[in-house]
Scaffold this active site. Sequence first.
Site, PDB file in Angstrom:
ATOM      1  N   GLU A  99      35.040 -13.075  11.696  1.00  0.00           N
ATOM      2  CA  GLU A  99      35.209 -11.932  10.790  1.00  0.00           C
ATOM      3  C   GLU A  99      35.038 -12.305   9.316  1.00  0.00           C
ATOM      4  OE1 GLU A  99      37.028  -8.579  11.627  1.00  0.00           O
ATOM      5  OE2 GLU A  99      35.969  -8.995  13.479  1.00  0.00           O
TER       6      GLU A  99
ATOM      7  N   HIS B   4      50.363 -19.524  -2.609  1.00  0.00           N
ATOM      8  CA  HIS B   4      50.264 -20.961  -2.323  1.00  0.00           C
ATOM      9  C   HIS B   4      50.236 -21.220  -0.812  1.00  0.00           C
ATOM     10  CE1 HIS B   4      52.626 -21.852  -6.365  1.00  0.00           C
ATOM     11  NE2 HIS B   4      51.434 -21.328  -6.581  1.00  0.00           N
TER      12      HIS B   4
ATOM     13  N   HIS C 194      48.148 -13.943  -6.404  1.00  0.00           N
ATOM     14  CA  HIS C 194      48.076 -15.409  -6.383  1.00  0.00           C
ATOM     15  C   HIS C 194      49.173 -15.955  -5.478  1.00  0.00           C
ATOM     16  CE1 HIS C 194      48.138 -19.558  -7.448  1.00  0.00           C
ATOM     17  NE2 HIS C 194      49.286 -19.464  -8.098  1.00  0.00           N
TER      18      HIS C 194
ATOM     19  N   HIS D  81      46.403 -26.152  -5.331  1.00  0.00           N
ATOM     20  CA  HIS D  81      47.335 -25.159  -5.890  1.00  0.00           C
ATOM     21  C   HIS D  81      47.401 -23.882  -5.043  1.00  0.00           C
ATOM     22  CE1 HIS D  81      48.930 -23.055  -9.781  1.00  0.00           C
ATOM     23  NE2 HIS D  81      49.373 -22.461  -8.699  1.00  0.00           N
TER      24      HIS D  81
ATOM     25  N   GLU E  12      51.345 -16.723 -15.239  1.00  0.00           N
ATOM     26  CA  GLU E  12      49.891 -16.605 -15.061  1.00  0.00           C
ATOM     27  C   GLU E  12      49.355 -15.289 -15.638  1.00  0.00           C
ATOM     28  OE1 GLU E  12      48.190 -19.114 -14.183  1.00  0.00           O
ATOM     29  OE2 GLU E  12      49.357 -20.341 -12.790  1.00  0.00           O
TER      30      GLU E  12
HETATM   31  O1  2HA Z   1      55.119 -20.405 -10.010  1.00  0.00           O
HETATM   32  O2  2HA Z   1      52.436 -19.886  -8.867  1.00  0.00           O
HETATM   33  O3  2HA Z   1      50.750 -20.741 -10.702  1.00  0.00           O
HETATM   34  C1  2HA Z   1      54.196 -19.444 -10.341  1.00  0.00           C
HETATM   35  C2  2HA Z   1      52.853 -19.950 -10.004  1.00  0.00           C
HETATM   36  C3  2HA Z   1      52.059 -20.529 -11.082  1.00  0.00           C
HETATM   37 ZN    ZN Z   2      50.667 -20.930  -8.459  1.00  0.00          ZN
END
Ligand code: 2HA
Ligand code: ZN
Length: 273
Positions: free
Chosen positions: A170, A142, A140, A211, A116
């Site tokens: 909050e 998940h 980032h 995602h 990414e």
């Molecule tokens: O695996 O999260 O978006 C890496 C990620 C790609």
């Molecule tokens: Zn990801």
Amino acid sequence: MKVLDSDFAKSFAKLANDGFIMGYHERNGGNLSYRIPKESVEAVKEELDYSKPFADIGTAVASLAGEYFMVTGTGQYFQNVLERTEETSGIIEIDSTGTKYRIVWGFSGGGRPTSELPSHLMNHEVKMLATNGKHRVIYHCHPANVIAMTFLLPIDDKIFTRELWESMTECPMIFPSGVGVIPWMVPGGREIAVATSEKMKKYDVAIWAHHGIFCSGDTFDSTFGLAHTVEKSAEIYIKVRSVTDKKLQTITTRDFIALARDFGIDLSEEMLK
Ligand code: 2HA
Ligand code: ZN
């Protein structure tokens, strides 16, 4: 100074480990990057190696020319970042055109930066310019409840913002401008990077449908705290939705206005309409 002795590398690895402990990083899921301040780059200069070739970023980030970033590696597990920082992560330098980077530290097993990287760098550029250089962290992950929400609600910034604000008091104080949501897209490319950076002009959080979360902040703590808050609120939303699709009461628009007044927060008008 050694990179691994620097405060920024320690905080970087700690965030990765905290995210793993929270369950936000199955296998090699997620990625993290940090725009290193000039003085911190100077402090670790003895360890930087400029012999590797430049490679294409895959997009142009002219304002980031000459900047250094600490980034997690593609295919690496967040689970391993704390114990094996030098193998799982690295430092890159952006060239003078903002189109190429080279590895100057880390990725000791022969790795490369996160898949990414275009999204991270384009968003660093947007947030650096929007915050006068204050924002340095892009994260980032998940988290399950935020992902679950993206199956239940229309892909709409206001609808997601209101549900997240309403789920926990909050929230409007922690993300007063709200959250952006983008439809499902192929990860890792320029298209998702461009769509995300459009949202990040307005927000500090973008939700990627089915995602995860993409977010930005000034420190490691505040950036992780932001993702954590959004996910906690999403968890409450999912718990409520799991029991009923009708709320008996909630935090209303008038309540948000009262909250904004008493706490002096600049809540997005658009989200209050
Ligand atoms: O695996 O999260 O978006 C890496 C990620 C790609
Ligand atoms: Zn990801």
